[in-house]
Motif scaffolding. Structure first.
Motif, PDB file in Angstrom:
ATOM      1  N   GLU A 188      62.989  42.364  37.811  1.00 62.95           N
ATOM      2  CA  GLU A 188      62.554  41.126  37.141  1.00 62.95           C
ATOM      3  C   GLU A 188      62.980  41.118  35.670  1.00 62.95           C
ATOM      4  O   GLU A 188      63.400  40.085  35.144  1.00 62.95           O
ATOM      5  CB  GLU A 188      61.036  40.947  37.248  1.00 62.95           C
ATOM      6  N   CYS A 191      66.485  40.043  35.683  1.00 62.79           N
ATOM      7  CA  CYS A 191      66.567  38.601  35.957  1.00 62.79           C
ATOM      8  C   CYS A 191      66.276  37.800  34.692  1.00 62.79           C
ATOM      9  O   CYS A 191      66.963  36.815  34.397  1.00 62.79           O
ATOM     10  CB  CYS A 191      65.549  38.190  37.012  1.00 62.79           C
ATOM     11  N   SER A 192      65.270  38.204  33.960  1.00 62.51           N
ATOM     12  CA  SER A 192      64.850  37.446  32.768  1.00 62.51           C
ATOM     13  C   SER A 192      65.884  37.537  31.655  1.00 62.51           C
ATOM     14  O   SER A 192      66.167  36.557  30.980  1.00 62.51           O
ATOM     15  CB  SER A 192      63.527  37.978  32.220  1.00 62.51           C
ATOM     16  N   ASP A 193      66.445  38.742  31.439  1.00 63.30           N
ATOM     17  CA  ASP A 193      67.236  38.958  30.227  1.00 63.30           C
ATOM     18  C   ASP A 193      68.747  38.844  30.446  1.00 63.30           C
ATOM     19  O   ASP A 193      69.487  38.595  29.496  1.00 63.30           O
ATOM     20  CB  ASP A 193      66.910  40.337  29.635  1.00 63.30           C
ATOM     21  N   LEU A 215      60.642  37.212  43.548  1.00 59.35           N
ATOM     22  CA  LEU A 215      61.205  36.793  42.258  1.00 59.35           C
ATOM     23  C   LEU A 215      62.018  35.500  42.367  1.00 59.35           C
ATOM     24  O   LEU A 215      62.336  34.860  41.363  1.00 59.35           O
ATOM     25  CB  LEU A 215      62.113  37.894  41.682  1.00 59.35           C
ATOM     26  N   LYS A 218      60.868  32.348  40.681  1.00 54.33           N
ATOM     27  CA  LYS A 218      60.777  32.319  39.212  1.00 54.33           C
ATOM     28  C   LYS A 218      62.130  32.421  38.510  1.00 54.33           C
ATOM     29  O   LYS A 218      62.233  32.121  37.333  1.00 54.33           O
ATOM     30  CB  LYS A 218      59.902  33.478  38.733  1.00 54.33           C
ATOM     31  N   HIS A 219      63.152  32.920  39.214  1.00 51.11           N
ATOM     32  CA  HIS A 219      64.419  33.210  38.532  1.00 51.11           C
ATOM     33  C   HIS A 219      65.590  32.555  39.250  1.00 51.11           C
ATOM     34  O   HIS A 219      66.004  33.002  40.321  1.00 51.11           O
ATOM     35  CB  HIS A 219      64.616  34.728  38.425  1.00 51.11           C
ATOM     36  N   ARG A 220      66.135  31.516  38.631  1.00 51.17           N
ATOM     37  CA  ARG A 220      67.185  30.737  39.291  1.00 51.17           C
ATOM     38  C   ARG A 220      68.505  31.491  39.364  1.00 51.17           C
ATOM     39  O   ARG A 220      69.384  31.129  40.147  1.00 51.17           O
ATOM     40  CB  ARG A 220      67.387  29.409  38.554  1.00 51.17           C
ATOM     41  N   ASN A 221      68.672  32.526  38.526  1.00 46.62           N
ATOM     42  CA  ASN A 221      69.950  33.262  38.518  1.00 46.62           C
ATOM     43  C   ASN A 221      69.973  34.424  39.520  1.00 46.62           C
ATOM     44  O   ASN A 221      70.920  35.204  39.546  1.00 46.62           O
ATOM     45  CB  ASN A 221      70.254  33.787  37.106  1.00 46.62           C
ATOM     46  N   LEU A 222      68.920  34.518  40.339  1.00 45.35           N
ATOM     47  CA  LEU A 222      68.840  35.628  41.306  1.00 45.35           C
ATOM     48  C   LEU A 222      69.348  35.202  42.680  1.00 45.35           C
ATOM     49  O   LEU A 222      68.944  34.159  43.207  1.00 45.35           O
ATOM     50  CB  LEU A 222      67.385  36.100  41.415  1.00 45.35           C
ATOM     51  N   ASP A 245      68.498  30.113  44.659  1.00 51.95           N
ATOM     52  CA  ASP A 245      68.180  28.767  44.233  1.00 51.95           C
ATOM     53  C   ASP A 245      69.013  27.770  45.048  1.00 51.95           C
ATOM     54  O   ASP A 245      70.199  28.010  45.295  1.00 51.95           O
ATOM     55  CB  ASP A 245      68.522  28.645  42.738  1.00 51.95           C
TER      56      ASP A 245
END
Ligand SMILES: *Cc1c(COP(=O)(O)O)cnc(C)c1O
Length: 382
Positions: A188, A191-193, A215, A218-222, A245
């Protein structure tokens, strides 16, 4: 910490190439193909513990459904694999639009590269990890950044991944060839950074306690990829899937072959999902064998990475208490000569004193252990 950019746009050679090389696309000029693990002819009696296949055949329901489908092979398959996608989405509590299926998860990894990498958009991977990523980068002509581990224990170099500056990063979790897993909280953090698309390759997640699916909301880039090859005993059928996503999945969907899953693969994978009891029984059996083999290795005092996969990564120790590259190679050769196939990765100092052993049926593991006990008794000239 060593960051290296490799491949990428190739300089055009001044020397005129001959037929057919002069017609080659520039990435292909220097391309080296993926090298699969050895597949011995099916009539040999080898104990095959080298490519992490499931030692058990697929569910009987798979055979039944595939046999019934043969009749319809004159017709094209459903191009979107709708039924299978729907079933996978339900299983993971996702929307239909968050799932895409493919010809093995390799197909999905390839679609990620086609969609999110080019000579200006680089690819990152952990080194060592699944060697296909660099093959795909090479075909695409995309620069490759290999992020190295800081320790022999394959701890996740979170900051190096985040600061890799790559457009697309492949993270194998559980990791191969070590078999260790990473806490979802660490994934995570990445994913965030991390500023690019993060692909978590969960080929072995069914043998682990944790996975990254929670995750996705919450995280569109995953993007998470999975396969039927290992836990569902379907390596020969070629079925995998990716979750992400809806906007990302739409892109992968545009980039894929129109009929990337044939009729037999679609019904076979659906049948395997339908028979969850068979799936769970076999998975439990493999985890049990893995853990009991792990205890044997522990008793021998071999350094072994705690495994969350269907294989074990261990450092052999010989009769004289020696370990290292020569010892690992010696046991690899000893087992090969006795038709017991395991995997040896001499290329990296992190792997060259270890062997990767896929978990087989209990009787295969017993035979393996017997062979190793014999090897351990021998004096090996060095
Ligand atoms: C086996 C494996 C795959 C390939 O899966 P297929 O669905 O058979 O293409 C992908 N990634 C990793 C890390 C694997 O070990």
């Amino acid at each position: 910490m060593e960051h290296r950019f490799k491949s990428g746009p190739h300089p055009v050679s001044k020397v005129e190439a001959s037929f057919p090389d002069k017609f080659l696309s520039s990435p292909l000029r220097f391309h080296e193909a993926y090298v699969p693990g050895e597949q011995p002819a099916s009539f040999t009696k080898a104990i095959k513990l080298n490519t992490n296949e499931n030692p058990y055949p697929p569910s009987p329901l798979v055979q039944k459904k595939i046999a019934a489908e043969i009749h319809g092979l004159n017709l094209y398959p459903n191009a979107k694999s709708n039924d299978l996608r729907k079933r996978i989405a339900e299983m993971h509590d996702l929307e239909f639009e968050q799932v895409i299926v493919g010809n093995g998860s390799d197909d999905l990894l390839n679609l990620c590269v086609r969609s999110f990498a080019d000579p200006e958009k680089s690819i990152g991977m952990l080194e060592p990890s699944y060697s296909l990523y660099k093959v795909l980068a090479s075909i695409q002509g995309a620069p490759l950044k290999e992020v190295r581990f800081h320790s022999q224990r394959f701890e996740l170099p979170v900051d190096d991944i985040v600061s890799s500056g790559t457009n697309l990063f492949f993270l194998t979790c559980p990791h191969a060839p070590s078999g260790r897993t990473y806490a979802t909280s660490l994934i995570e953090e990445i994913c965030s950074d991390f500023k690019g698309i993060l692909v978590v390759d969960e080929a072995y997640a069914d043998f682990a306690r944790e996975n990254a699916i929670s995750l996705l909301s919450k995280h569109r880039n995953l993007v998470i990829t999975r396969t039927f090859s290992k836990s569902y005993s379907l390596a020969g059928l070629r079925v995998g899937y990716a979750m992400g996503d809806p906007a990302v999945i739409r892109i992968l969907d545009k980039a894929r072959e129109a009929y990337n899953l044939d009729r037999l693969a679609q019904v076979g994978a659906l049948a395997a999902l339908q028979d969850q009891k068979y799936f769970n029984d076999k998975r439990t059996e493999i985890i049990r064998s893995r853990d009991s083999f792990g205890r044997v290795l522990e008793n021998w005092g071999w350094t072994t990475v705690p495994s969350s996969a269907n294989f074990i990564f261990t450092e052999p120790v010989d009769a004289k208490g020696r370990s290292g590259q020569k010892t690992a190679r010696d046991l690899f050769d000893y087992l090969s000569a006795r038709q017991v196939l395991v995997r040896y990765f001499p290329q990296s100092p992190l792997t060259s004193s270890y062997l990767r052993i896929s978990i087989g049926k209990p009787e295969q593991m017993t035979m393996l252990i017997d062979h190793i006990e014999e090897w351990k008794k021998q004096e090996h000239p060095k």
